[in-house]
Design an enzyme around this catalytic site. Structure first.
Site, PDB file in Angstrom:
ATOM      1  N   ASP A  37      -0.199  17.063  28.157  1.00 18.86           N
ATOM      2  CA  ASP A  37       1.082  16.886  28.836  1.00 18.86           C
ATOM      3  C   ASP A  37       2.013  15.985  28.024  1.00 18.86           C
ATOM      4  OD1 ASP A  37       2.917  17.197  30.833  1.00 18.86           O
ATOM      5  OD2 ASP A  37       1.998  15.767  32.209  1.00 18.86           O
ATOM      6  N   HIS A  55       6.797  21.563  21.864  1.00 20.91           N
ATOM      7  CA  HIS A  55       5.696  22.519  22.002  1.00 20.91           C
ATOM      8  C   HIS A  55       5.118  22.889  20.636  1.00 20.91           C
ATOM      9  CE1 HIS A  55       6.458  22.650  26.178  1.00 20.91           C
ATOM     10  NE2 HIS A  55       7.616  23.281  26.096  1.00 20.91           N
ATOM     11  N   LEU A 151     -19.093  25.379  19.059  1.00 21.15           N
ATOM     12  CA  LEU A 151     -18.091  24.724  19.913  1.00 21.15           C
ATOM     13  C   LEU A 151     -17.424  25.849  20.707  1.00 21.15           C
ATOM     14  CD1 LEU A 151     -16.052  22.449  20.794  1.00 21.15           C
ATOM     15  CD2 LEU A 151     -14.772  22.937  18.717  1.00 21.15           C
TER      16      LEU A 151
HETATM   17  C1  FPP Z   1       2.979  20.185  28.616  1.00 24.96           C
HETATM   18  O1  FPP Z   1       4.087  19.429  28.236  1.00 24.96           O
HETATM   19  C2  FPP Z   1       2.826  21.391  27.775  1.00 24.96           C
HETATM   20  C3  FPP Z   1       2.946  22.686  28.193  1.00 24.96           C
HETATM   21  C4  FPP Z   1       3.248  23.079  29.570  1.00 24.96           C
HETATM   22  C5  FPP Z   1       2.779  23.798  27.243  1.00 24.96           C
HETATM   23  C6  FPP Z   1       1.565  23.643  26.385  1.00 24.96           C
HETATM   24  C7  FPP Z   1       1.780  24.238  25.080  1.00 24.96           C
HETATM   25  C8  FPP Z   1       1.254  23.779  23.935  1.00 24.96           C
HETATM   26  C9  FPP Z   1       0.343  22.643  23.795  1.00 24.96           C
HETATM   27  C10 FPP Z   1       1.666  24.453  22.694  1.00 24.96           C
HETATM   28  C11 FPP Z   1       0.948  25.702  22.338  1.00 24.96           C
HETATM   29  C12 FPP Z   1      -0.348  25.927  22.961  1.00 24.96           C
HETATM   30  C13 FPP Z   1      -1.374  26.636  22.465  1.00 24.96           C
HETATM   31  C14 FPP Z   1      -2.502  26.939  23.363  1.00 24.96           C
HETATM   32  C15 FPP Z   1      -1.451  27.107  21.095  1.00 24.96           C
HETATM   33  P1  FPP Z   1       5.413  19.593  29.061  1.00 24.96           P
HETATM   34  O2  FPP Z   1       6.154  20.785  28.569  1.00 24.96           O
HETATM   35  O3  FPP Z   1       5.067  19.648  30.518  1.00 24.96           O
HETATM   36  O4  FPP Z   1       6.215  18.308  28.700  1.00 24.96           O
HETATM   37  P2  FPP Z   1       6.802  17.205  29.680  1.00 24.96           P
HETATM   38  O5  FPP Z   1       5.635  16.741  30.525  1.00 24.96           O
HETATM   39  O6  FPP Z   1       7.304  16.155  28.757  1.00 24.96           O
HETATM   40  O7  FPP Z   1       7.882  17.877  30.466  1.00 24.96           O
END
Ligand code: FPP
Length: 259
Positions: A37, A55, A151
């Site tokens: 997050d 992201h 893994l």
């Molecule tokens: C949380 O941060 C992240 C997400 C909802 C998207 C997750 C995506 C990735 C880690 C990138 C690509 C993933 C893979 C599996 C290759 P947020 O967007 O909720 O950020 P915030 O909490 O600051 O709003």
């Protein structure tokens, strides 16, 4: 200034190495689950960039975490990549993340390291919500790594813990209806066997970044006895020392409760 940075880097490396030794002298959690997050906040608050950049950085961080898990010989890793609720975000952001994931699944499936270390990639979540091209990428990665279990990496995409439980209940109810099971057969073990991560042990440690202290509908059934660890660091800023600290805290708690 160059000098203070050099000193900082050296101190960081020394601390990381000490922590790693300490952690390796204790029990390594077999299964670690992570709620990644804080991507958007990292981009905005730390980098002053557009949220979408977060992201991309989050995706890069994931590669590092896989390496740390291999380094420490963690057996199972479950990552909350995208919840069912996340699909309600701005379509532009959703598409961007879907494309990032698609790219990542192909990259992992073809990566030399994944084959050398025998990393099995699996996806849990509602595949009906996936764009066709993501589904193809997921199936490609799963097929290419299906024999590996050094893994196991479970990627939760379009995932919800309650939906997971509801699916398990539906599956069991159908067997009762068809006379394959009795009502009395329904117990915790049976539900665990019908849940999406049934082929791996429940998580020993669940970790969430970004300072939020919530479970957000992640592995609700599976984390009944897990140790929970929350850190203020945003996901793209998560360092090996943060990961090691989480494991050290897990080990300290285990020792305390064990006594
Ligand atoms: C949380 O941060 C992240 C997400 C909802 C998207 C997750 C995506 C990735 C880690 C990138 C690509 C993933 C893979 C599996 C290759 P947020 O967007 O909720 O950020 P915030 O909490 O600051 O709003």
């Amino acid at each position: 200034m160059v000098m203070p940075n050099l000193v900082k880097d050296a101190a960081y490396i020394a601390y990381e190495s000490t922590l790693k030794k300490e952690v390796l002298s204790g029990e390594i959690p077999q299964h670690i689950a992570i709620i990644m997050d804080g991507n958007r906040r990292y981009a905005e608050e730390v980098l002053g960039e557009s949220t979408i950049k977060g992201h991309t950085m989050g995706r890069e961080k994931l590669k590092e975490v896989l390496e740390w898990c291999m380094d420490l010989k963690v057996k199972h890793l479950t990552l909350f990549a995208f919840s069912t609720e996340n699909f309600k975000r701005d379509p532009e952001e959703v598409n961007y993340i879907m494309e990032l994931m698609e790219k990542s699944f192909y990259e992992y499936a073809d990566s030399e390291e994944v084959h050398k270390y025998r990393v099995g990639i699996k996806v849990i979540g509602d595949r009906n919500l996936f764009p066709e091209s993501l589904l193809k990428a997921v199936e490609y990665a799963e097929e290419k790594t299906k024999d590996y279990n050094e893994l196991t990496v479970y990627m939760a995409v379009g995932y919800g813990g309650r939906q997971d439980i509801a699916n398990a209940v539906r599956c069991i109810a159908a067997k009762v209806r068809d006379g394959e099971l009795d009502l009395d057969d329904i117990d915790e073990d049976l539900i665990s066997s019908a849940i999406s991560t049934s082929d791996i042990p429940d998580p020993d440690l669940v970790l969430r970044t970004s300072g939020e202290v919530r479970l957000s509908n992640f592995l609700l059934w599976q984390m009944a006895y897990s140790e929970l660890y929350f850190t203020d660091v945003y996901w793209p800023g998560f360092r090996y020392i943060d990961f090691l600290r989480a494991i050290r805290t897990y080990q300290q708690r285990k020792r305390r409760y064990g006594a």
